[in-house]
Design an enzyme around this catalytic site. Structure first.
Site, PDB file in Angstrom:
ATOM      1  N   LYS A 272      61.552  30.774  17.685  1.00  0.00           N
ATOM      2  CA  LYS A 272      61.519  29.444  17.085  1.00  0.00           C
ATOM      3  C   LYS A 272      60.165  29.198  16.431  1.00  0.00           C
ATOM      4  O   LYS A 272      59.157  29.722  16.903  1.00  0.00           O
ATOM      5  CB  LYS A 272      61.695  28.380  18.183  1.00  0.00           C
ATOM      6  CG  LYS A 272      63.105  28.248  18.713  1.00  0.00           C
ATOM      7  CD  LYS A 272      63.190  27.133  19.741  1.00  0.00           C
ATOM      8  CE  LYS A 272      64.576  27.021  20.326  1.00  0.00           C
ATOM      9  NZ  LYS A 272      65.625  26.684  19.351  1.00  0.00           N
ATOM     10  N   ARG A 346      75.119  29.326  24.530  1.00  0.00           N
ATOM     11  CA  ARG A 346      76.565  29.610  24.572  1.00  0.00           C
ATOM     12  C   ARG A 346      76.874  30.872  25.359  1.00  0.00           C
ATOM     13  O   ARG A 346      77.960  30.998  25.931  1.00  0.00           O
ATOM     14  CB  ARG A 346      77.109  29.668  23.131  1.00  0.00           C
ATOM     15  CG  ARG A 346      76.558  30.780  22.304  1.00  0.00           C
ATOM     16  CD  ARG A 346      76.781  30.553  20.810  1.00  0.00           C
ATOM     17  NE  ARG A 346      75.869  29.541  20.262  1.00  0.00           N
ATOM     18  CZ  ARG A 346      75.883  29.126  19.002  1.00  0.00           C
ATOM     19  NH1 ARG A 346      76.774  29.611  18.148  1.00  0.00           N
ATOM     20  NH2 ARG A 346      75.016  28.222  18.581  1.00  0.00           N
TER      21      ARG A 346
HETATM   22  N1  BES Z   1      68.290  24.855  22.544  1.00  0.00           N
HETATM   23  C1  BES Z   1      68.620  25.037  21.181  1.00  0.00           C
HETATM   24  C2  BES Z   1      69.251  23.806  20.544  1.00  0.00           C
HETATM   25  C3  BES Z   1      68.398  22.572  20.431  1.00  0.00           C
HETATM   26  C4  BES Z   1      67.726  22.309  19.257  1.00  0.00           C
HETATM   27  C5  BES Z   1      68.330  21.662  21.447  1.00  0.00           C
HETATM   28  C6  BES Z   1      66.986  21.161  19.122  1.00  0.00           C
HETATM   29  C7  BES Z   1      67.564  20.503  21.332  1.00  0.00           C
HETATM   30  C8  BES Z   1      66.903  20.252  20.161  1.00  0.00           C
HETATM   31  C9  BES Z   1      69.614  26.188  21.021  1.00  0.00           C
HETATM   32  O1  BES Z   1      69.534  27.208  21.954  1.00  0.00           O
HETATM   33  C10 BES Z   1      69.381  26.786  19.670  1.00  0.00           C
HETATM   34  O2  BES Z   1      68.312  27.263  19.449  1.00  0.00           O
HETATM   35  N2  BES Z   1      70.366  26.721  18.792  1.00  0.00           N
HETATM   36  C11 BES Z   1      70.253  27.245  17.483  1.00  0.00           C
HETATM   37  C12 BES Z   1      71.580  27.885  17.132  1.00  0.00           C
HETATM   38  C13 BES Z   1      71.533  28.712  15.883  1.00  0.00           C
HETATM   39  C14 BES Z   1      70.653  29.926  16.093  1.00  0.00           C
HETATM   40  C15 BES Z   1      72.936  29.126  15.550  1.00  0.00           C
HETATM   41  C16 BES Z   1      69.945  26.096  16.529  1.00  0.00           C
HETATM   42  O3  BES Z   1      70.452  24.995  16.730  1.00  0.00           O
HETATM   43  O4  BES Z   1      69.165  26.307  15.616  1.00  0.00           O
HETATM   44 ZN    ZN Z   2      68.115  28.694  21.430  1.00  0.00          ZN
END
Ligand code: BES
Ligand code: ZN
Ligand code: ZN
Length: 495
Positions: A272, A346
């Site tokens: 991230k 997931r």
């Molecule tokens: N934990 C994150 C989602 C999230 C984002 C929660 C912002 C709270 C605030 C999740 O694991 C994630 O990183 N999801 C990705 C999915 C993508 C790679 C398909 C996302 O939302 O960018």
């Molecule tokens: Zn994530």
């Protein structure tokens, strides 16, 4: 804070909150009435929703602050408006350093007095919430606040009933507070083992069983998807299983709850950006909500059964971490192509859902997860996104959500969306491309729900955390959707 319906005299307290409708600024207390009339005439207070006006007066030698609170039009009133606006008036009371106060309930045919007292209790207690345990110079020790909820119409027998509802409100606020505290803990303090231990402590305190399984047992169960996410961290993953049987004669009916328990999500090798990483201690918001809801359900001794599962781990980077391109297995036997290690929730949830269905034998699963940034983009911090395979179960959730004020919205699940997560070389892939991210994430988990099992997926990425203070919420964990899960469980009571 202590809230009660115990009647108090105005001469005994430091402050009184009085709620008024803009279309009925009449009060039975003549002196206050005179004041309100004057304020209305001079344009200082008109009862519009959210309006707060303060003045100080002397009653029989006692000097007290009166906070007038506008609730808008009587025909538009509902419990959430009471909660939101009372929170503003209470904040004012706190600023004025009053810790012994009366809160007058508004008189209206549109709301039940007992329900109103319960809602007010939740609002007051949550408005009082602070997370300051890591502040060395904690603002002077918070003094206990005593609140008496009153109404001219209350007689002695009604007071007893109202008191019961106030106690229920306190128990709900306690569950929400548990969830907020768990979320607000930083990830260096709150890792899988700590989360599991907290669940155990709360189980002992409130009366639910907690089983904790470590790496060995998780591997033995074949939870390969869960383990793949967990293995990049030096912290051992924990599978937390919580069971509450309030209706022992009817063990066939068990509500299943699953919460995402990423105590930290760095994104893994699909790392991230820095700015999205600091709040990722909150990626166990689903787990926190499930644990908070279990606490309230058990404390209220609901006559129903519930089993909750959390697959707790950290998503980290190391020589042992999983990588984009890996193909992994799962407890259900499906193979998964991992195209993004940041779509980790997931994977852990797929195995948690398989576990709760196949090992704990539930036929109904409500799963909650801070799953996609896309949910935040689509619905903001206001509304939880829902994916379901059971319209009736969704209607039930919608009903409790209207009652608790924790808003939900169902997203479509047309077959075209399922196409997006088909993999060329495995049974399924863990991302569906840039579009419809919240839907494909929910549908991915649904692929692991066996036939005949009802499934409700709540994406709380937007609602479990707030970046700015809101009525009865401070910046940080919100405790959403503890209140709704409790009310839904209560609706299942075998009475
Ligand atoms: N934990 C994150 C989602 C999230 C984002 C929660 C912002 C709270 C605030 C999740 O694991 C994630 O990183 N999801 C990705 C999915 C993508 C790679 C398909 C996302 O939302 O960018
Ligand atoms: Zn994530
Ligand atoms: Zn995550």
């Amino acid at each position: 804070m202590d809230v009660s319906a115990k009647a108090k005299k105005w001469t005994e307290v430091q402050g009184v909150i009085i709620s008024l409708f803009e279309d009925n600024l009449e009060l039975k207390t003549p002196e206050i009435n005179k004041m309100i009339k004057h304020l209305e005439k001079s344009g200082k207070f008109s009862g519009k929703e959210g309006e707060v006006y303060t003045f100080t007066q002397e009653v029989e030698g006692n000097i007290e602050d009166i906070v007038l609170l506008g609730l808008g039009k009587e025909e538009d009133i509902n419990l959430e408006k009471i909660k939101v606006n009372l929170s503003k008036a209470y904040k004012k009371m706190k600023e004025l350093k009053n810790d012994d106060i009366i809160v007058r309930m508004i008189e209206t045919e549109n709301l039940d007095l007992k329900e109103m007292a319960k809602a007010m209790t939740i609002s007051l207690m949550l408005s009082d919430y602070e997370f300051d345990k890591y502040k060395s110079d904690k603002k002077e020790e918070q003094k206990d606040v005593f609140v008496s909820i009153s109404c001219a119409k209350l007689n002695d027998s009604m007071i007893e009933e109202v008191e019961e509802y106030i106690i229920e409100g306190k128990d709900i606020a306690e569950g929400v507070t548990i969830a907020r505290n768990l979320v607000n803990e930083p990830a260096n303090e709150m890792y899988p083992e700590v989360l599991a231990d907290e669940a155990k402590i709360l189980g002992n305190k409130f009366g639910f069983e907690v089983d904790i399984f470590g790496r060995e047992k998780i591997e033995e169960l074949g939870m390969e998807a869960f383990m793949s996410v967990a293995k990049g961290s030096s912290k051992e993953p924990k599978l937390i299983v919580m069971r509450y049987f309030g209706d022992k004669h009817n063990k066939k009916d068990v509500l299943g709850l699953v919460g995402k328990g990423l105590t930290y999500d760095s994104g893994g090798y699909s790392i991230k950006p820095t700015a999205s990483m600091d709040t990722m201690k909150s990626d166990m918001g689903g787990a926190a909500a499930v644990i908070g809801a279990m606490a309230t359900i058990a404390k209220r001794n609901l006559r129903m059964n519930v089993i909750a599962v959390v697959a707790a781990c950290e998503n980290m980077i190391s020589g042992n971490a999983y990588k984009p391109g890996d193909i992994i297995g799962s407890m259900a036997g499906k193979t998964i192509e991992v195209l993004n290690t940041d779509a980790e929730g997931r994977l852990t949830l797929a195995d948690a859902v398989t576990y709760i269905i196949r090992k704990e034998k539930v036929n109904e699963v409500i799963e909650m997860a801070t799953l996609t940034g896309a949910a935040l983009v689509a619905l903001g911090e206001t509304t939880t996104a829902v994916i379901t395979n059971d319209e009736e179960l969704y209607k039930e959730l919608e009903g409790v959500s209207e009652y608790t004020g924790e808003k939900v919205w169902k997203l479509p699940t047309f077959p075209e969306y399922r196409e997006l997560i088909k993999s060329d070389i495995a049974d399924i892939k863990n991302i569906g491309g840039r579009n419809a991210g919240t839907i494909t994430a929910g549908l991915f988990i649904e692929e692991f729900v066996d036939d005949g099992v009802s499934f409700l997926h709540l994406d709380i990425a937007g609602t479990a955390w707030t970046d700015s203070a809101k009525p009865y919420k401070v910046k940080g964990g919100t405790g959403v959707p503890v209140n709704s899960i409790y009310e839904l469980a209560k609706g299942r009571e075998n009475l």
